[in-house]
Design an enzyme around this catalytic site. Structure first.
Site, PDB file in Angstrom:
ATOM      1  N   GLU A 193       0.825  -1.225   0.000  1.00  0.00           N
ATOM      2  CA  GLU A 193       0.000   0.000   0.000  1.00  0.00           C
ATOM      3  C   GLU A 193       0.855   1.271   0.000  1.00  0.00           C
ATOM      4  O   GLU A 193       0.503   2.274   0.618  1.00  0.00           O
ATOM      5  CB  GLU A 193      -0.955  -0.004   1.205  1.00  0.00           C
ATOM      6  N   GLU A 262      -6.593  -7.655  -0.863  1.00  0.00           N
ATOM      7  CA  GLU A 262      -7.255  -7.468   0.433  1.00  0.00           C
ATOM      8  C   GLU A 262      -8.724  -7.126   0.224  1.00  0.00           C
ATOM      9  O   GLU A 262      -9.066  -6.007  -0.175  1.00  0.00           O
ATOM     10  CB  GLU A 262      -6.580  -6.354   1.256  1.00  0.00           C
TER      11      GLU A 262
END
Length: 881
Positions: A193, A262
């Protein structure tokens, strides 16, 4: 009767599933290569649609791993995903830990032994709500390397990151865990991320991304690498999606597959916050839409969340439980109906896999204002991977979506009419019959009770009488006071304020600061004349501060970089001002993590003195790391007797900064165990040397979810898990450090027991997904429309269904634990269900008139509602059926 058109397709699918099962029964795999194209990962030469479940190995014990992996596989997972945790694996630079809960090799091998693939997300930044860099993140020693800046084009950081990533890749290679070696690892991740942070670092951030990608590829792992939330991921790195919904996501190259690393099926919880819940109908909708619109691999974050044992929870202020509202709960039990509904979804998607992998892209059809279909075809003359059909055959699978959040829609698809509930997807493996709809839940609901530990082998009536008794963990407690302030010769003096982590190195949550203040007679007179009192003012503080003068608590403050304004009281002469700063989890997300720190920022001063404010920022401070009991390890079996414990009286006043200990026996049986610390305030707890985590009893807000959460539209506990493997039959040592006062005599041992099962299925529901592979259906002897829906009940392993509390086939009312008979009711409902289920671990009952002997009310849509009770076989003294 409409007979299934593509019998050859189903026969092929049955063979494929049999082959997959056969492979899964072996240890690991034959060596195979993993590549990819624009549509999917290509495993051993074949495109695959993959379901992945996230399990963080350190958030469970090795004894729990086999069951967690098995339940993930039973639930339909093809892949297990986990981060690696740098601060757990290298707590001291150059000293590695791959033992116990950090035995990564053992965990990966167990996954392979179960015939599942592995997605290893090395990071090494992981942002998993783990201490410092999310869940198990950066080691704190990394901050102390001269000139280091995290996650940017910085040589000291890149050198350390490359060293750790290389260590992990080399270890996996040495253990032959990559796919080309016959191991389960098919995919690796570098960074995590970073796209959200990259802009904060400017050009150096862009250079860092390129470096990280080239470094990873240069390690020769032999499997593809991904970067999540990284739209500028370099050429050979697959950029992937992390979000609640990823059906609209497209990678940055037409040559890369769409991967969802995710899928947030819940969320983490902060102390005093609400427990988040994501309804399974919405979660299933998101997954179905992802595969409908071209997705190829989806990973649940989390499939099992687990527990932040010790001081591993990040934040700050994240609770010890990392349950995450996952399909498998913190204790390793199935969360129903989430687990069961998703299992059915995965089975439906697998029925479509032959068409999904064959088509390069779906055929899109508009069915209404907010309704659409995506159709996947596998035709006979295609040379696409996985196509081995005869020339006259073709396969078709379809997904029909209603993205209207409020209204049911009736659509026409290929000449047939379909009713689509709001915010739902119907899956048609044969482009004709609906196998599954995301909004229609037929899976059971499991109600988990928290019960006091029970004596073994008691009869069922005794069970009912005993389960509500309140019993403490022990009637014999001992205590010892923790000294307030400086307690050892290991303290040191410094002129000015030091940043908390630079002193503690995260070896403890606690750091004492002490300075001496002189108060004159004139100051006392000034306060009395002006009716004022002195005040301690701190510009900024995190996470918890306790203020003492001469050992007496003046006040406490908690928050994340908040200002402190605390009135204090001094006597004439010299007084010791002591500040105890505490961390409650280190920052785990954001740019410039190395600069966040802890403790104090800005100026500290005392106001209200006659001669003006006293600036304490540059005063002489004595520093002491941690608690005396903590460093003497009085929570351990080996060292606890050295602490000078005294017996605690039943009527003792709750005391601050106190250690307590007691011994208890382990409950018989196999049900998960928790310690109920609801009578305590804030602190930490240990069982047999194991730190079970921080506790803090704060009240959550009451304005959370209403009685019934609505799944449509875009999306604390005082009981602490003690793994059974940490316990012995008797004489288990429990040690508590209590900061603010509590009553240890009310601490109790609880069992987490899935005691009640409920299910409710109507005649109009779909047949079980396994019926699609029934040989009579494949051979064309019956149609899927001839098969009847079923209710399925399943207790946890080691339990049986002891009784049917309610059963009604007809028009029952209500919901789980509140069912009632309607105007229509088959009189033999209870006997039919009882005969099928009582005494068994699991059972299925057909929802049909023939199943109950007759039609109790003609012309009326009928439903079967059941409430059953499970009981441990060891508890009632019988063997497993």
């Amino acid at each position: 009767m409409v007979v299934f058109e593509n019998k050859a397709i189903l026969k092929l699918l049955l063979v494929c599933l049999f082959v997959q099962f056969s492979v899964s029964a072996a240890n690991f795999f034959q060596p195979f290569n993993v590549t990819y194209d624009h549509r999917a990962l290509i495993i051993d030469g074949k495109r695959r649609m993959l379901i992945s479940g996230g399990i963080h190995y350190p958030r469970a014990t090795p004894q729990m791993w086999p069951d967690l992996i098995a339940k993930s596989k039973e639930g339909g997972a093809d892949v297990i995903e986990s981060y690696t945790f740098w601060n757990g694996h290298e707590p001291v630079r150059g000293q590695y830990n791959f033992e116990g809960r950090f035995d990564l090799v053992k965990f990966v091998k167990l996954v392979g032994d179960n015939g599942l693939y592995f997605l290893l997300r090395i990071g090494p930044y992981v942002c998993a709500e783990w201490n410092f860099g999310s869940d198990f993140g950066f080691p704190v020693w990394l901050r102390d390397i001269p000139g280091i800046e995290f996650r940017t084009d910085n040589e000291p950081f890149k050198r350390e990151m490359q060293r750790f990533v290389t260590k992990i890749v080399d270890l996996m290679r040495e253990e032959k865990l990559f796919s080309w070696q016959g191991g389960p690892i098919i995919l690796l991740q570098i960074e995590n991320e970073y796209g959200n942070m990259e802009g904060s670092y400017g050009q150096k951030g862009k250079e860092y991304v390129k470096w990280a990608a080239n470094m990873a590829l240069g390690l020769g792992a032999g499997v593809p690498w991904v970067m999540c939330k990284q739209t500028d991921a370099p050429g050979d790195i697959i950029d992937t999606c992390n979000n609640y919904y990823c059906d609209g996501y497209k990678p940055n190259s037409p040559n890369k597959p769409t991967i969802w690393t995710e899928n947030w099926d819940g969320w983490y919880t902060s102390w005093g916050g609400r427990l988040p819940h994501r309804p399974v109908e919405d979660l299933a909708f998101a997954v179905a839409r992802f595969f409908q619109r071209g997705g190829s691999l989806m990973n649940y974050y989390m499939y099992f969340g687990g527990t932040n044992f010790g001081r591993t929870s990040g934040g700050p202020f994240y609770i010890t439980s990392y349950d995450y509202d996952a399909p498998i709960d913190e204790y390793g039990l199935r969360s129903e109906p989430k687990w069961g509904h998703l299992k059915d979804l995965h089975a439906a998607i697998k029925l479509c896999e032959h068409a999904l992998v064959a088509a390069d892209s779906p055929q899109y059809m508009k069915l209404g204002p907010r309704q659409e279909a995506h159709v996947y075809w596998e035709n006979t003359q295609s040379t696409v991977l996985n196509t081995t059909l005869s020339e006259s055959q073709s396969a078709c699978s379809a997904f029909l979506a209603n993205i209207d959040e409020y209204n049911t829609a009736t659509v026409t698809f290929r000449g047939k009419s379909y009713s689509l509930p709001p915010w739902s997807v119907s899956i048609l493996p044969d482009c004709s019959n609906v196998a599954f709809n995301t909004a229609k839940v037929g899976a059971q609901t499991s109600v988990k009770l928290v019960e006091n530990a029970l004596s073994p082998k008691i009869s069922a009536p005794e069970l009912v009488m005993t389960k509500n008794e309140v019993s403490s963990i022990s009637e014999s407690w001992m205590s010892v006071k923790e000294p307030i302030g400086i307690w050892s010769e290991s303290n040191f003096t410094f002129q000015g304020l030091l940043e908390h982590l630079k002193v503690t190195k995260d070896e403890s949550d606690y750091l004492w600061h002490m300075t001496r203040i002189y108060v004159s007679d004139d100051d006392i007179a000034f306060w009395e004349e002006n009716k004022v009192s002195p005040t301690l003012v701190i510009d900024s503080m995190r996470d918890v501060l306790r203020i003492f003068i001469n050992g007496e608590l003046m006040g406490s403050v908690s928050g994340h970089w908040v200002k402190v304004v605390q009135p204090v009281q001094f006597q004439q002469g010299y007084s010791d001002l002591m500040l105890l700063s505490q961390t409650v989890g280190l920052q785990n997300y954001g740019a410039f993590l190395e600069k966040d720190g802890a403790g104090f920022r800005g100026q500290i001063k005392l106001t209200g003195f006659k001669n003006g404010d006293i600036d304490l920022s540059k005063a002489s401070w004595i520093y002491q790391v941690g608690l005396k009991g903590e460093f003497q390890k009085i929570f351990t079996i080996e060292e606890n007797e050295k602490a000078g414990w005294t017996n605690l009286k039943l009527d003792a006043t709750p005391s601050t900064f106190t250690w307590y200990k007691a011994y208890f026996d382990s409950p018989d049986g196999s049900e998960p165990i928790a310690i109920d610390l609801g009578s305590m305030g804030k602190g930490q707890a240990w069982v047999n040397d194991h730190n079970i985590g921080r506790y803090w009893n704060l009240t959550a807000p009451k304005d959370g979810c209403p009685d019934s959460c609505d799944y449509r539209g875009t999306y604390g506990s005082n009981k602490y898990h003690v793994p059974r493997s940490w316990l012995q039959a008797s004489n288990n040592l429990l040690v508590i450090f209590e900061e603010i006062g509590g009553n240890p005599f009310e601490i109790s041992v609880k069992l987490r027991v899935p005691r009640i099962l409920c299910a409710q299925v109507s005649e109009s529901y779909y047949p079980p997904l396994r019926e699609w592979l029934h040989l009579d259906l494949i051979d064309g002897k019956v149609s899927i429309s001839d098969m009847k829906p079923q209710i399925h009940l399943q207790c946890e392993d080691g339990q049986i269904i002891s009784s049917i509390e309610f059963a009604s086939y007809g028009t029952p009312h209500g919901s789980c634990q509140n069912f009632s008979k309607g105007n229509c009711h088959s009189p033999n409902s209870l006997s039919v269900v009882s005969e099928a289920c009582v005494g068994r671990n699991s059972c299925s009952v057909e929802v049909s008139n023939s199943g109950f002997g007759s039609d109790p009310c003609r012309g009326v849509l009928k439903t079967l509602a059941v409430e059953a009770r499970c009981v441990s076989t060891s508890t009632i003294g019988v063997s497993q059926f």
